[in-house]
Every structure is written in structure tokens, then in C-alpha cells.
Design a protein around this motif. Sequence first.
Motif, PDB file in Angstrom:
ATOM      1  N   LYS A  21       0.818  -1.185   0.000  1.00 16.93           N
ATOM      2  CA  LYS A  21       0.000   0.000   0.000  1.00 16.93           C
ATOM      3  C   LYS A  21       0.871   1.262   0.000  1.00 16.93           C
ATOM      4  O   LYS A  21       1.810   1.358   0.781  1.00 16.93           O
ATOM      5  CB  LYS A  21      -0.886  -0.020   1.248  1.00 16.93           C
ATOM      6  CG  LYS A  21      -2.043   0.881   1.106  1.00 16.93           C
ATOM      7  CD  LYS A  21      -3.120   0.592   2.119  1.00 16.93           C
ATOM      8  CE  LYS A  21      -4.123   1.704   2.004  1.00 16.93           C
ATOM      9  NZ  LYS A  21      -4.581   2.224   3.247  1.00 16.93           N
ATOM     10  N   ILE A  25      -0.321   8.844  -2.398  1.00 21.53           N
ATOM     11  CA  ILE A  25       0.493   8.733  -3.621  1.00 21.53           C
ATOM     12  C   ILE A  25       0.867  10.078  -4.246  1.00 21.53           C
ATOM     13  O   ILE A  25       2.000  10.246  -4.675  1.00 21.53           O
ATOM     14  CB  ILE A  25      -0.216   7.875  -4.688  1.00 21.53           C
ATOM     15  CG1 ILE A  25      -0.510   6.497  -4.120  1.00 21.53           C
ATOM     16  CG2 ILE A  25       0.662   7.720  -5.926  1.00 21.53           C
ATOM     17  CD1 ILE A  25      -1.198   5.598  -5.095  1.00 21.53           C
ATOM     18  N   PRO A  26      -0.069  11.054  -4.317  1.00 20.89           N
ATOM     19  CA  PRO A  26       0.304  12.291  -4.999  1.00 20.89           C
ATOM     20  C   PRO A  26       1.509  12.984  -4.379  1.00 20.89           C
ATOM     21  O   PRO A  26       2.078  13.881  -4.984  1.00 20.89           O
ATOM     22  CB  PRO A  26      -0.941  13.171  -4.866  1.00 20.89           C
ATOM     23  CG  PRO A  26      -2.041  12.280  -4.478  1.00 20.89           C
ATOM     24  CD  PRO A  26      -1.459  11.071  -3.853  1.00 20.89           C
ATOM     25  N   ASN A  27       1.880  12.585  -3.181  1.00 25.79           N
ATOM     26  CA  ASN A  27       3.010  13.243  -2.525  1.00 25.79           C
ATOM     27  C   ASN A  27       4.173  12.305  -2.206  1.00 25.79           C
ATOM     28  O   ASN A  27       5.091  12.682  -1.492  1.00 25.79           O
ATOM     29  CB  ASN A  27       2.537  13.943  -1.252  1.00 25.79           C
ATOM     30  CG  ASN A  27       1.560  15.065  -1.583  1.00 25.79           C
ATOM     31  OD1 ASN A  27       1.887  15.962  -2.340  1.00 25.79           O
ATOM     32  ND2 ASN A  27       0.342  14.979  -1.071  1.00 25.79           N
ATOM     33  N   VAL A  28       4.135  11.098  -2.748  1.00 25.00           N
ATOM     34  CA  VAL A  28       5.251  10.175  -2.539  1.00 25.00           C
ATOM     35  C   VAL A  28       6.002  10.016  -3.861  1.00 25.00           C
ATOM     36  O   VAL A  28       5.444   9.529  -4.845  1.00 25.00           O
ATOM     37  CB  VAL A  28       4.755   8.791  -2.056  1.00 25.00           C
ATOM     38  CG1 VAL A  28       5.922   7.839  -1.894  1.00 25.00           C
ATOM     39  CG2 VAL A  28       3.981   8.925  -0.757  1.00 25.00           C
ATOM     40  N   GLN A  29       7.259  10.453  -3.887  1.00 29.32           N
ATOM     41  CA  GLN A  29       8.006  10.412  -5.140  1.00 29.32           C
ATOM     42  C   GLN A  29       8.323   8.981  -5.567  1.00 29.32           C
ATOM     43  O   GLN A  29       8.305   8.046  -4.757  1.00 29.32           O
ATOM     44  CB  GLN A  29       9.302  11.221  -5.014  1.00 29.32           C
ATOM     45  CG  GLN A  29       9.094  12.726  -4.948  1.00 29.32           C
ATOM     46  CD  GLN A  29       8.493  13.327  -6.218  1.00 29.32           C
ATOM     47  OE1 GLN A  29       8.332  12.649  -7.225  1.00 29.32           O
ATOM     48  NE2 GLN A  29       8.138  14.600  -6.167  1.00 29.32           N
ATOM     49  N   GLN A  30       8.655   8.859  -6.840  1.00 29.02           N
ATOM     50  CA  GLN A  30       8.858   7.538  -7.434  1.00 29.02           C
ATOM     51  C   GLN A  30       9.890   6.697  -6.672  1.00 29.02           C
ATOM     52  O   GLN A  30       9.700   5.500  -6.482  1.00 29.02           O
ATOM     53  CB  GLN A  30       9.288   7.701  -8.889  1.00 29.02           C
ATOM     54  CG  GLN A  30       8.154   8.244  -9.755  1.00 29.02           C
ATOM     55  CD  GLN A  30       8.628   8.688 -11.129  1.00 29.02           C
ATOM     56  OE1 GLN A  30       9.660   9.329 -11.252  1.00 29.02           O
ATOM     57  NE2 GLN A  30       7.866   8.343 -12.158  1.00 29.02           N
ATOM     58  N   ARG A  33       8.545   4.599  -3.679  1.00 29.88           N
ATOM     59  CA  ARG A  33       7.430   3.676  -3.838  1.00 29.88           C
ATOM     60  C   ARG A  33       7.955   2.280  -4.117  1.00 29.88           C
ATOM     61  O   ARG A  33       9.043   2.115  -4.651  1.00 29.88           O
ATOM     62  CB  ARG A  33       6.579   4.099  -5.045  1.00 29.88           C
ATOM     63  CG  ARG A  33       5.990   5.473  -4.918  1.00 29.88           C
ATOM     64  CD  ARG A  33       5.377   5.848  -6.254  1.00 29.88           C
ATOM     65  NE  ARG A  33       4.715   7.143  -6.209  1.00 29.88           N
ATOM     66  CZ  ARG A  33       4.200   7.718  -7.289  1.00 29.88           C
ATOM     67  NH1 ARG A  33       4.281   7.129  -8.469  1.00 29.88           N
ATOM     68  NH2 ARG A  33       3.603   8.889  -7.193  1.00 29.88           N
TER      69      ARG A  33
ATOM     70  N   ALA B  15       3.944  14.220  -7.412  1.00 26.99           N
ATOM     71  CA  ALA B  15       4.593  12.955  -7.745  1.00 26.99           C
ATOM     72  C   ALA B  15       3.768  12.277  -8.837  1.00 26.99           C
ATOM     73  O   ALA B  15       2.553  12.183  -8.727  1.00 26.99           O
ATOM     74  CB  ALA B  15       4.687  12.079  -6.510  1.00 26.99           C
ATOM     75  N   ARG B  17       1.621  10.087 -11.251  1.00 29.87           N
ATOM     76  CA  ARG B  17       0.768   8.899 -11.104  1.00 29.87           C
ATOM     77  C   ARG B  17       0.492   8.254 -12.464  1.00 29.87           C
ATOM     78  O   ARG B  17      -0.355   7.389 -12.603  1.00 29.87           O
ATOM     79  CB  ARG B  17      -0.541   9.270 -10.414  1.00 29.87           C
ATOM     80  CG  ARG B  17      -0.370   9.433  -8.904  1.00 29.87           C
ATOM     81  CD  ARG B  17      -1.667   9.808  -8.242  1.00 29.87           C
ATOM     82  NE  ARG B  17      -1.943  11.229  -8.354  1.00 29.87           N
ATOM     83  CZ  ARG B  17      -3.088  11.790  -7.968  1.00 29.87           C
ATOM     84  NH1 ARG B  17      -4.050  11.039  -7.489  1.00 29.87           N
ATOM     85  NH2 ARG B  17      -3.270  13.092  -8.091  1.00 29.87           N
TER      86      ARG B  17
END
Lengths: 143, 316
Positions: A21, A25-30, A33, B15, B17
Motif C-alpha cells: 500500500k 500517492i500524490p506526494n510520494v516520489q517515485q 514507492r 509525484a 501517477r
Amino acid sequence: MELRGWDEFEIGSVLFSFNEKVENIPNVQQEDRSYSENNSFQASVAHWRVEKPIFNVDHCIDCFFCWIYCPDSSILAREKEVEKKGEKIMEQSMVGIDYVHCKGCGVCSSVCPTDPKSLLMVDEHDEEERVLANWPKKEGKEK
Amino acid sequence: MSKEIKNLKEYSKAAERFEGAHLLCPGCAHSMIVREAINATDSELVISSGTGCLEVSTAVYPYTSWDVPWIHIGFENASTAVAGAEAMYKALKRKNRLYQPERDVKFLAISGDGATYDIGFQFISGCFERGHDMMYICLDNEVYANTGGQRSSSTPIGASTTTSPSGRVSYGKKEKKKDIVQIMAAHGSPYVAQVAPNKWKDMVKKLKKGFDAGGPVFINAMSACTTEWKFDPSDTIDVSDVAVDALVFPLYEIENGTKLTITYRPKNVLPIKDYLGLQGRFKHLMKKENAHIVEQWQKDVDAKWEYLQRREEAGV
Ligand code: SF4
Ligand code: SF4
């Protein structure tokens, strides 16, 4: 990766983008992840390129035109330590190119507004050091 | 929440998507539009796509390029797929049965012009009449590009496509482009707009309005297609700039079915010849015997601009 045949899928099967999980997501850089093997982030289109962009940080004004228009999410914009008035601060900057996902379309170089350009398209096999050492001078009027 | 985005420095903190190594052509405007749309919001998204370039290129087994829940069913039903999800979400919310009620979710359908203007039209119309809280973005590249470049009802007059080829007996497509923006506005939806990816600021403002509108929202996004419009991949933004400056794609919005506002006025309006000249699909229009098509088209563009300005002035 082991691929399943068309008749080996359950009805309504799903490909998962991540292994676990990812909150917010919009604030977790690639780089933070955990991508699953089914995410195209794990694939490469580098072999599509005939030309590649080279980035020269010395001329860049961090306008992010290249970032907004890159169709392949391949311009990396991240926080970077910079010196401002003798103080070191973190600032959002253009930091480079993701050569795994860049297709070499040339849009970034074409929209780069600096003179000389901060992004140049060169032959895929050209060497970065050589290109940087021979970077064009200021042209004055464009083209 | 939809974000207030003032400059690209802030925008670029989003980030991604929508991941790279999708198989859209180099220089494709589809992915520019998708990135701009997704990065314009901090909300979680549920997205559906109808059959088309975007769909076939971003979900090639064994890969997905989507870091959001994404579904494809058929050519025609991106709208109803996401409308179904939205209806279920609303019902669960009403019954207090949402698994994670604190999450802020938006519903988005993204399809091409073939799936929007032609094949999926009745489905979209139904969704808008039922008033789902969803946004529909049409990636308008004026052609069925995924299947080899057949004309759609969005293809403009004079364009050479594989089913309306130009040659000795024909100047290309004989019919004019359908005005989808007016048609969607006629549904009385809270927000309808035309955008172009090269005008990112205008686009971000409209997306914010759209995400906050609370009803069915239609966005027609000009998507310059390097393969079917026939220009160099590095020129996508240049061609797009000329398209909006020649008023071939005027940028405007219509609120609540009637209130029309022009959101971008070019400083120098370019003749449409400049736009046509950049693209291989219009090459034959530069010949003397086809000059009347260009002339007529220019008159139509001027008349449309005049019409939009009058509507804006009148506020009806
Ligand atoms: S060449 Fe194209 S794909 Fe590569 S970084 Fe530049 S804009 Fe992105
Ligand atoms: S477009 Fe050029 S100046 Fe602007 S951020 Fe990119 S490299 Fe730097």
C-alpha cells in the motif's frame, strides 16, 4: 517475469501497480514507492531513442517547461540543495533526465527557453562529457 | 482537494501517477494532457478509458502505466464505467458503508475523439443527463489514430485520412468538424470547456473548476498527433501554439449551459494557413486548386470567433 496465457486468467483479474500500500500517492516520489513488476515504471523504452537529450545545469533557470511538456514523465523535478545569498537551502529544481523512460522526442529541448539551450538533442551514442565540453555559446537572437 | 497552482515550480512537486514506458508515440500530446490533469489535483482518482491510443498504449500486458485505479471496458463506455463507480460510491457513502470514508475521490473518464464524438456519444449524453459527479476529458486528435488514421466526426474538412484520402479527385474529408463543446453545453452541465496542453495555466484553472463543479463536466482537450497530423515529434508544442493562435482551437468555457467566457485571446491572431502548413495531413490544401477550401475554412474560423465573442458579451 512469468507470463500467463489468455485462458489462464480469472475473470475480472487486476494488475497491481505496487507491491504494498502506498499512502498519499500524490506526494510520494517515485524513488519512495515499491513498484510491482507489472508497473510500466519497471520497463524501459530507451531502445526507442535515436537521439537523446543532454542536460546542462549551468544554463538552466528552473522554468520547468521541460517538466510540464515531457510526454514520458522523464524530466526529474526534485528538491535540491542550492546556495542562495550564502545560505544553503532546499529548492525545487530540474535535476536531470530519466533515460530509462525517455523516448528522445525532443520536446524538452524545443521548449527550453534559455540561450544557449539547457537541453540539447544529440546522437544516442554521443558521450555526455564531450557534449557538455562543446556546449554552444550564446546565440543572441534565436535561430 | 484540487490544488491552487500558481506556477510550474509548485506544479512540478506533484509525484507522477502516470508512469513512463507506456507505448504512446514520442512527442504524443495525449500523455501531456493526462499528466497535466492528474498532477493538477491531490485527490485520489478513479479513471476509466475507452478504446483508443491512450488505452492500448498504457495497459499492454504485463504492464500498466497507471498508479491509480483504472479500468477499460469497451470503445463506447468510458463514461458509463466511471459513472457506475461514482454511483456506487455515492450509495455506499449514503449508507455509511464506505471502507475509508476520509479519502477524497474524484471520478474521471478519458477517451479519444472517436470514442467521444462518435462511438460513445449516447453513453456520455446519458451520463450528463443523469448528472453524475464526474469529469469527462476528450483527447481530441481529430482521427482514429490507434487503428491507422480513419476519419472521425471530429476530423476537420480537408484533412487527408486513410478513409478520406486526398488525391486527384478529392481534397480529403468533405465534412466539417462536429462542435462537441456546444453539444455538451446544451446538456446544461455545470462546466464545459475547451483546453490545450500548451496553455497549461489555462488548463489547470479549468481543471480546478471542473473538479470542484460537483456535476458532470466535459473538457475537450486539443491533442496534436505527430503521427496522423504528420509533423516532427519535437514540434508538438509549436504546432499546438499555432493552433490556438490561429483560433482553430479557441479556448473558452461555458458554465451552466449558457455563460460563455473566452479564456485566451491571442495577441497576434495567425492565419489558419500557418496552422495548415505545419501538417502533412493538409499538404494538398496548399495547392492552387484547393485554395477555396482554405478560404472557406478561414471564413468559418472568423465567424466562429465572432460568434463566441458575441455570446460572451451577451452573457447568454
Ligand atoms: S526527449 Fe522527450 S521523452 Fe525525453 S526527456 Fe525530452 S521531452 Fe521527455
Ligand atoms: S526548460 Fe530548460 S531552463 Fe527550463 S527547467 Fe528545463 S532545462 Fe531548465
